[in-house]
Design an enzyme around this catalytic site. Sequence first.
Site, PDB file in Angstrom:
ATOM      1  N   ARG A   1       0.829  -1.246  -0.050  1.00 29.83           N
ATOM      2  CA  ARG A   1      -0.056  -0.031   0.000  1.00 29.83           C
ATOM      3  C   ARG A   1       0.786   1.175   0.023  1.00 29.83           C
ATOM      4  NH1 ARG A   1      -2.114   1.406   4.015  1.00 29.83           N
ATOM      5  NH2 ARG A   1      -1.095   0.113   5.722  1.00 29.83           N
TER       6      ARG A   1
ATOM      7  N   LYS B   1      -8.212  -2.567   1.456  1.00 31.68           N
ATOM      8  CA  LYS B   1      -8.173  -1.677   2.503  1.00 31.68           C
ATOM      9  C   LYS B   1      -8.924  -0.113   2.435  1.00 31.68           C
ATOM     10  CE  LYS B   1      -5.832  -4.300   5.238  1.00 31.68           C
ATOM     11  NZ  LYS B   1      -6.406  -5.110   6.399  1.00 31.68           N
TER      12      LYS B   1
ATOM     13  N   HIS C   1      -9.514  -4.714  12.862  1.00 35.00           N
ATOM     14  CA  HIS C   1      -8.687  -5.454  12.289  1.00 35.00           C
ATOM     15  C   HIS C   1      -8.139  -6.676  13.017  1.00 35.00           C
ATOM     16  CE1 HIS C   1      -4.403  -4.987  10.251  1.00 35.00           C
ATOM     17  NE2 HIS C   1      -5.167  -5.779   9.571  1.00 35.00           N
TER      18      HIS C   1
ATOM     19  N   SER D   1       0.596  -6.843  10.755  1.00 29.62           N
ATOM     20  CA  SER D   1       1.366  -7.846   9.608  1.00 29.62           C
ATOM     21  C   SER D   1       2.375  -8.459  10.400  1.00 29.62           C
ATOM     22  CB  SER D   1       1.549  -7.150   8.408  1.00 29.62           C
ATOM     23  OG  SER D   1       2.265  -7.956   7.324  1.00 29.62           O
TER      24      SER D   1
ATOM     25  N   LYS E   1      -1.618 -13.449  12.599  1.00 26.19           N
ATOM     26  CA  LYS E   1      -3.052 -13.533  12.619  1.00 26.19           C
ATOM     27  C   LYS E   1      -3.571 -14.378  11.881  1.00 26.19           C
ATOM     28  CE  LYS E   1      -4.206  -9.360  11.409  1.00 26.19           C
ATOM     29  NZ  LYS E   1      -4.797  -9.447  10.198  1.00 26.19           N
ATOM     30  N   THR E   2      -3.236 -14.539  10.784  1.00 27.11           N
ATOM     31  CA  THR E   2      -3.783 -15.291   9.775  1.00 27.11           C
ATOM     32  C   THR E   2      -3.394 -16.925  10.212  1.00 27.11           C
ATOM     33  OG1 THR E   2      -3.754 -13.906   7.945  1.00 27.11           O
ATOM     34  CG2 THR E   2      -4.131 -16.123   7.334  1.00 27.11           C
TER      35      THR E   2
ATOM     36  N   ASP F   1      -9.057 -11.298   8.771  1.00 25.92           N
ATOM     37  CA  ASP F   1      -8.404 -10.114   8.681  1.00 25.92           C
ATOM     38  C   ASP F   1      -9.474  -8.730   9.233  1.00 25.92           C
ATOM     39  OD1 ASP F   1      -6.201  -8.349   8.104  1.00 25.92           O
ATOM     40  OD2 ASP F   1      -7.156  -8.014   6.410  1.00 25.92           O
TER      41      ASP F   1
ATOM     42  N   ARG G   1       2.103 -12.433  -1.387  1.00 25.99           N
ATOM     43  CA  ARG G   1       0.601 -12.793  -0.935  1.00 25.99           C
ATOM     44  C   ARG G   1       0.009 -13.745  -1.811  1.00 25.99           C
ATOM     45  NH1 ARG G   1      -1.269  -9.898   3.513  1.00 25.99           N
ATOM     46  NH2 ARG G   1       0.148  -8.262   4.278  1.00 25.99           N
TER      47      ARG G   1
END
Length: 525
Positions: A53, A195, A214, A232, A236-237, A251, A315
């Site tokens: 981003r 996002k 988030h 990130s 988390k994932t 997410d 990704r």
Amino acid sequence: MSDIKNELCLKNVGQVYRNLDVDTLMDHAVENEGARISSSGALMIDTGIFTGRSPKDKYFVNQEPSNKYIAWGDVNKPISKEIYEDLLLNGKSQLNGKDLYVTDVYCGASKNSRKSIRFITEIAWQSHFIQNMFLIPSKDELENFEPEFMVYNACKTTNGNHKEQNLNSEVFVAFDVEENEAVIGGTWYAGEMKKGIFSMMNYWLPLENKLPMHCSANVGKDGDTALFFGLSGTGKTTLSTDPNRALIGDDEHGWDDNGVFNFEGGCYAKVINLDPKSEPEIFAAIRKGAILENVVADGEGTVDYTDGSKTENTRVSYPIHHIDNIQEGSIAGHPTNIIFLSADAFGVLPPVSKLTKEQAMYYFLSGYTAKVAGTERGITEPTATFSACFGEAFLPLHPTDYAKLLGEKIDKHNVNVYLVNTGWTGGAYGTGKRMSIKNTRACINGILDGKINDSEFETLPIFNLSIPKTLDGVDTEVLNPRNTWEDKASYDAASHKLAGMYRENFKKYLTNNSDFDFTSAGPEA
């Protein structure tokens, strides 16, 4: 069916490919956009010079009434209506006369909270990405689809007037809240669309007393919901993808009066150094229907996940049904447990600690993790990162607005909150070692099955965190981080240093509202 060309507010539009099936989109991407098919069947694309981003290029129109709610600053930069109109004209000029992909989707699995979004782009794989990441309406819903928000993705154009307009660069991601539209230019990175809508959900929902988050989320066989907050690289994932628990999402979620609901219809996971042994569910999800971004593959399409030569931010996006064990409807009840994930590269934080409500507010507003050497240019030693609510880049309102909502919901639903360090132990990055996935998963399991409540706890000095002395499946020596350091004085110095970073960061909340002075719940001086 409505006249879609007129609804786009563009001129001389060519062929409109509206809500194409994935097979056709993949064919278009391969034939016209240089995409390739991996050996596992996933589409492989490159996003050009931007592989992440561009947060410094995001703007909101400064106008009433939204400017009364938006927290202006480095995250939410204001532009005039005139500049926005110029950017929109630039974007529409790029899209005029072109064949276009129009994709209609929902954001939000809850019918009471979802928003209908329309994306317009020249790029087939971007339309595929949107279908992966959002919720696809039924055939009947598409017949009467009316977008509440529109995104013009004119990634092939740039803003040559940015210097005169005092903007950051030729890239722009601009939002007009009152007109319910956004325009993107100068970057092909598809995550801007994902996002961007997350940012809008973060604007809309708090005004309805709903909490956007988030976080990833899953639910156990007994209906116990767990939320995993983290920036990130904190896991988390990975940690929410559990064969014993149904995945709600990885997410973005909302929390309303009925419980937790996924914003999205898919997952967007990092794949650098992806290992099928430690992350089998994600590895298995990379098949036809998934999109791999900026990976390196040989002539046969076999991907080398260890190769970060294009970017460390490689990704995959895939529809959530690529995971075997998912929660039907992507909706669950109120959380039983909330877990804050921090990858502490200083080796100071314990692998797991139980937080009081006041500590939960403190660590939520802090949103700490650490970047390590090699992840970004110029970083040669661990660097602390504080991102309010574990997602400051996507918060249009002031962070305390979200913290207030979280605190109210923790109280109302009697939720347990934990801090889990997925970072380093036995020393800082370069001296210590990364917390093993085995120990981290055992900590998570102990939280989710409640066995952590059977432990005897002690208090970690300076941070005053309550940590278990023993926990099933966790190597006992790592539970107290000081014990893992050979040089105890060095640990104490590192602990004081990190505590000082926390305190310095939290000062910005002390002038806003006395209700949010939770400094006593944070580390001591």
